[in-house]
Design an enzyme around this catalytic site. Structure first.
Site, PDB file in Angstrom:
ATOM      1  N   CYS A 153      35.075  38.547  42.808  1.00 40.42           N
ATOM      2  CA  CYS A 153      33.792  39.106  43.228  1.00 40.42           C
ATOM      3  C   CYS A 153      32.858  39.320  42.047  1.00 40.42           C
ATOM      4  CB  CYS A 153      34.024  40.408  43.976  1.00 40.42           C
ATOM      5  SG  CYS A 153      34.897  40.146  45.509  1.00 40.42           S
TER       6      CYS A 153
ATOM      7  N   GLU B 262      40.087  38.805  35.989  1.00 38.23           N
ATOM      8  CA  GLU B 262      38.819  39.348  36.485  1.00 38.23           C
ATOM      9  C   GLU B 262      38.665  40.749  35.930  1.00 38.23           C
ATOM     10  OE1 GLU B 262      38.400  39.864  40.774  1.00 38.23           O
ATOM     11  OE2 GLU B 262      36.232  40.057  40.509  1.00 38.23           O
TER      12      GLU B 262
ATOM     13  N   ASN C  92      33.032  31.716  45.003  1.00 33.36           N
ATOM     14  CA  ASN C  92      34.243  32.519  45.143  1.00 33.36           C
ATOM     15  C   ASN C  92      34.324  33.081  46.552  1.00 33.36           C
ATOM     16  OD1 ASN C  92      36.535  34.301  44.300  1.00 33.36           O
ATOM     17  ND2 ASN C  92      35.052  35.859  44.905  1.00 33.36           N
ATOM     18  N   GLU C  93      35.258  32.619  47.307  1.00 30.15           N
ATOM     19  CA  GLU C  93      35.498  33.073  48.680  1.00 30.15           C
ATOM     20  C   GLU C  93      34.203  33.494  49.398  1.00 30.15           C
ATOM     21  OE1 GLU C  93      37.165  37.585  48.664  1.00 30.15           O
ATOM     22  OE2 GLU C  93      38.675  36.116  48.176  1.00 30.15           O
TER      23      GLU C  93
HETATM   24  O1  AHR Z   1      41.393  39.925  43.295  1.00 28.12           O
HETATM   25  C1  AHR Z   1      40.538  40.924  43.745  1.00 28.12           C
HETATM   26  C2  AHR Z   1      39.426  40.400  44.621  1.00 28.12           C
HETATM   27  O2  AHR Z   1      39.954  39.836  45.777  1.00 28.12           O
HETATM   28  C3  AHR Z   1      38.605  39.285  44.048  1.00 28.12           C
HETATM   29  O3  AHR Z   1      37.579  39.761  43.265  1.00 28.12           O
HETATM   30  C4  AHR Z   1      38.045  38.620  45.251  1.00 28.12           C
HETATM   31  O4  AHR Z   1      37.817  37.250  45.037  1.00 28.12           O
HETATM   32  C5  AHR Z   1      39.068  38.896  46.310  1.00 28.12           C
HETATM   33  O5  AHR Z   1      38.504  39.426  47.433  1.00 28.12           O
END
Ligand code: AHR
Length: 867
Positions: free
Chosen positions: A458, A261, A585-586
């Protein structure tokens, strides 16, 4: 809808229901207890009262707001708790932000598990107003109104039958103060009092007790001062590991992967090898506070620098620089890159720039690579001519080393327009143009990841709808890509985009796992989403779904298909063989989310049944998003879901059985983000080995856990938003953590079959008792055995978290030959050690019965060929 009942009517109705409930549940009348629900620290708390005199606090926040940006921005004001007897549900309505015309509603069947938090629009912001729910006159629907502190309703109310669909109603009648006051520990709180059964209260208290027990386990540390049970001495302890090579099960062949990321400057300034910062003059204050189009550039006062937007190279890259300079003297526009540029003697660098001459005349632009003292390390000159944008490239070779180099551009006078100013090392990973920093890319490749997840996290769902990561804006010509602000508070050039990700996956033999937004932005958004998770408007969803389908065509379609052509034009006519797509994503599992998520999943399934979809189940290992995400996955047969958890070492130590009871044969798990976090958020032997002990359990459960990736992966020193990370780096060094070496040992010693492994500790050669007294010993020793059928290699991994070495008798049932030559690698140190490296691999002889000594606080890997 008619007028509202007042409070007395609500109470009368409650009594009516209670009476009939009593009649049905004979012979044990449950008089019920009072439960007071109120807000504390932006969460819903309870206190109970059975005798009409004493209130007992339950010190736990049962549900919190997920509205607004991270942490402190998430507020809960004036929660009102209401029981919908018709549907047997509890509802809590609250104001997430008194200045936003939105109310929040969350539901629970039992006051313990709160599900699906939704936000609904209001006509006006409920500043100074308190929500109140009652049964409407028709006895069939419910009325919601907002009252002032005197109980007088203000503005319109709403009526609902299902707490999902709301109709505007006329103003209601006075309800007195909808809140009641209770004094708890010398402080008065306002909230709602309801009646619950004794059984309901017992359930609430029981849940809280169990929660406290689990929480206390998280505090358990791996330290040298472990207390041994009575009559046990370290020197009398030994272990036995039995591996039966004939009792095996299939496990995922792609269990170990990585998650890249763009956080902590992982891409621009990190893995993406571009040396110029803000090459496109697109930085702005959405990226970061005071940033603007000239951030990263030093302009001497003698040069007039203007940011222009008329006739840009491409509409996606609207800003460019116009420099006006005197002809009499030389002045340099300077870019120092991301904390300096690294030049190496003899290495070549591609300089490129788009220029035009607004006056339609001709001028020169001198290009210099300089060291820290402004000594020229390489130089060249380009001609700027004509009113149309022209791309010019120069290859420059450095005459000396510098770690703090810079790029200087010296116009020869008059006006010159510049954009996409780039300086790119020729030496990239696998020599790719627009490629990756070789040392960092190699460090990732060395993990032997079987898949790479990207671009987030994120970053994938973004800060508001306009900030979602849209894959198709990151492919094609660099000047036509769409740069945007990064949710981690900096700028994303999109230079490292989908093409570069896929190419890297291919270069290192990893499956690409792109994560696409589920049609919603991050629930922590504070832009374009009314301060929360926004959903793409329904009338734009078809277009968005097409974009998701286009990705599959871009990756896998023939070179003459619409999107396959884009890939082919980028130099990759062959398909990338994409197999997996992650959706979401979450995310907060709200109704807004679920509707869009399932629409996307259905469309991908219908058009591309060959693609495996990975869904999402929230940011942690429990709670409403986890439960609701799993329920959705089961209902819709989603093949995989992405679990995340960042937890204390004690959690990993005490949850080695987390997946042992997961249902087989249905939805499987992608553990997309995990890390063991100690209080100082550093990566130590303790965090690394608690991750290792969890990874042992993941191998054992490799039939239900299909993939796993640590997070975050990379962090640039000085530009880090999140700790710990797996690999730290600066411009010249790569600094893998101890956790990295654990990942590497697992990635380099993976298998596709798991052989039954039993690891037991013994005291004076007798198995230690299976009781609580010995539990701290038992859980500190674990082993797994996997077989790689392609290479016919067996690997046994042993984690010892005890503060002393353990002589371990290995029993290899059905080994075949009398002895084998094995390679042994050991990673060990003290719990707080931060810079531990594995030992050099050592060759040993293994027989069906053997003894190996595993050091204190260690991971031992034994690997050998099998017939
Ligand atoms: O890994 C860092 C962050 O943690 C990621 O962007 C998110 O998916 C999680 O909250």
């Amino acid at each position: 809808m008619k007028l509202f009942h007042h409070l007395f009517a609500t109470i009368a109705l409650t009594a009516l229901f209670s009476t009939s409930a009593v009649a049905e549940t004979k012979p044990a009348p449950d008089p019920g207890v009072k439960l007071f629900a109120y807000e504390r620290g932006n969460r819903l708390f309870y206190a109970w009262n059975a005798d009409g005199l004493d209130w007992h606090m339950i010190d736990y926040g049962w549900v919190g707001s997920d509205y607004g940006s991270w942490f402190a921005e998430k507020k809960m004001h004036d929660p009102f708790l209401f029981h919908d007897k018709k549907h047997g549900m509890w509802y809590c309505i609250f104001t997430p932000n008194p200045d936003d015309p939105v109310f929040a509603l969350v539901a629970s069947p039992d006051l313990v598990h709160w599900h699906v938090q939704n936000y609904y629009d209001m006509e006006k912001a409920p500043r100074n107003l308190i929500p109140h729910i009652s049964v409407c006159d028709d006895n069939d629907s419910y009325c919601i109104q907002w009252c002032n502190a005197n109980g007088m309703p203000e503005g319109n109310g709403l009526s609902t039958e299902d707490f999902k669909h709301f109709t505007k109603t006329e103003v209601g009648t006075k309800v007195m103060d909808p809140r009641q006051t209770v004094k708890l520990e010398d402080r008065e709180w306002k909230g709602t009092i309801v009646t619950v059964s004794k059984a309901e209260l017992d359930n609430i208290i029981g849940y809280k007790k169990e929660h406290d027990r689990k929480e206390s386990l998280k505090h358990e540390r791996v330290t040298a001062d472990l207390r041994l049970p009575r009559n046990v001495r370290a020197e009398n302890l030994s272990a036995g590991i039995t591996v039966d090579l004939n009792r095996t099960k299939d496990i995922s062949p792609i269990l170990w992967g990585i998650f890249f990321e763009d956080i902590n400057y992982s891409a621009d300034g990190g893995l993406y090898a571009e040396l110029v910062r803000n090459r496109d003059f697109e930085f702005n204050n959405l990226d970061h506070g005071e940033w603007n189009a000239l951030t990263g550039w030093s302009v001497p006062s003698e040069l007039k620098a203007t940011i222009a937007t008329d006739a840009p190279i491409h509409k996606n890259n609207p800003h460019y620089l116009v420099l006006e300079s005197p002809a009499s003297k030389e002045f340099a526009l300077v870019n120092e890159g991301f904390r300096g540029m690294v030049f190496r003697k003899g290495d070549s660098y591609f300089f490129s720039v788009f220029t035009k001459n607004p006056d339609n005349s001709e001028s020169k632009l001198k290009v210099e690579m300089r060291d820290e003292q402004n000594q020229v390390v390489a130089s060249g000159t380009i001609t700027v001519k004509g009113k149309e944008w022209t791309k010019t490239e120069l290859k420059l070779t450095a005459s000396k080393d510098t770690d703090h180099g810079k790029l200087a551009l010296i116009p020869s006078g008059g006006k010159v327009a510049l954009d996409m100013v780039s300086l790119f090392p020729e030496k990239t990973f696998k020599g790719r143009r627009n490629g990756l920093r070789p040392d960092l890319a190699q460090t990732l490749a060395d993990l032997k990841p079987r898949f790479i997840r990207f671009p987030g996290g994120c970053v994938a769902h973004g800060n508001g709808l306009k900030n979602m990561y849209r894959w198709n804006r990151t492919v094609g010509a660099l000047e036509a890509r769409v740069p945007q602000s990064n949710i981690w508070d900096y700028h994303q050039s999109a230079g490292l985009g989908y093409f570069e990700y896929f190419q890297f996956c291919e270069d290192i033999g990893a499956e690409p796992l792109p994560i696409l937004p589920a049609g919603v932005s991050c629930q922590n958004s504070f832009r374009d989403g009314k301060g929360q998770q926004g959903g793409i408007p329904m009338d734009e969803m078809d277009e968005y779904i097409q974009e998701v389908l286009d990705l599959i065509e871009w990756a896998n379609g023939p070179a003459d298909s619409k999107w396959g052509k884009v890939r082919a034009e980028a130099g990759h006519p062959e398909p990338f063989h994409l197999k997996y797509i992650g959706i979401g994503n979450e995310d907060l599992i709200s109704d807004v989310f679920a509707e869009r998520y399932i629409m996307i999943i259905d469309a991908v399934r219908a058009k591309h049944p060959e693609i495996t979809i990975v869904g999402t189940v929230g940011p942690t290992y429990e709670g409403s998003d986890y439960e609701d995400g799993w329920a959705l996955a089961r209902k819709h047969n989603i093949p995989l879901v992405d679990e995340h958890y960042y937890q204390a070492p004690g959690w990993f130590l005490n949850n080695q059985n987390y997946y042992d009871t997961y249902e087989r044969g249905g939805t499987r798990v992608y553990l997309g983000e995990y890390a063991s976090h100690n209080g100082s958020r550093t990566s130590t032997i303790e965090t690394a080995l608690t991750e290792a002990i969890h990874m042992i359990s993941l191998e054992r459960n490799g039939d239900v856990v299909a993939m796993a990736s640590y997070a975050p992966l990379l962090a640039k020193e000085g530009d880090t938003q999140w700790n710990p990370d797996l690999i730290y780096f600066n411009n010249t060094e790569v600094k893998p953590t101890t956790g990295y070496f654990v990942q590497k040992l697992f990635g380099n010693n993976a298998g596709d079959r798991y052989a039954r492994t039993a690891a037991n500790l013994m005291n004076r050669d007798r198995a230690i008792p299976d009781n609580d007294e010995f539990a701290p010993l038992r859980k500190r020793f674990a082993s797994s055995c996997v077989i790689d059928s392609k290479t016919s290699t067996v690997t046994i991994k042993i984690v010892n978290l005890l503060p002393f070495e353990v002589n371990t008798a290995l029993k290899l049932d059905n080994l075949g030959p009398a002895s084998v030559t094995a390679v042994k690698t050991v990673l060990s140190g003290n719990p707080d050690d931060m810079n531990v490296r594995p030992s050099e691999p050592e060759t040993i002889t293994l027989m069906p019965s053997n003894t190996v000594t595993v050091p204190a606080f260690s991971l031992t890997v034994l690997s050998f060929p099998v017939k």
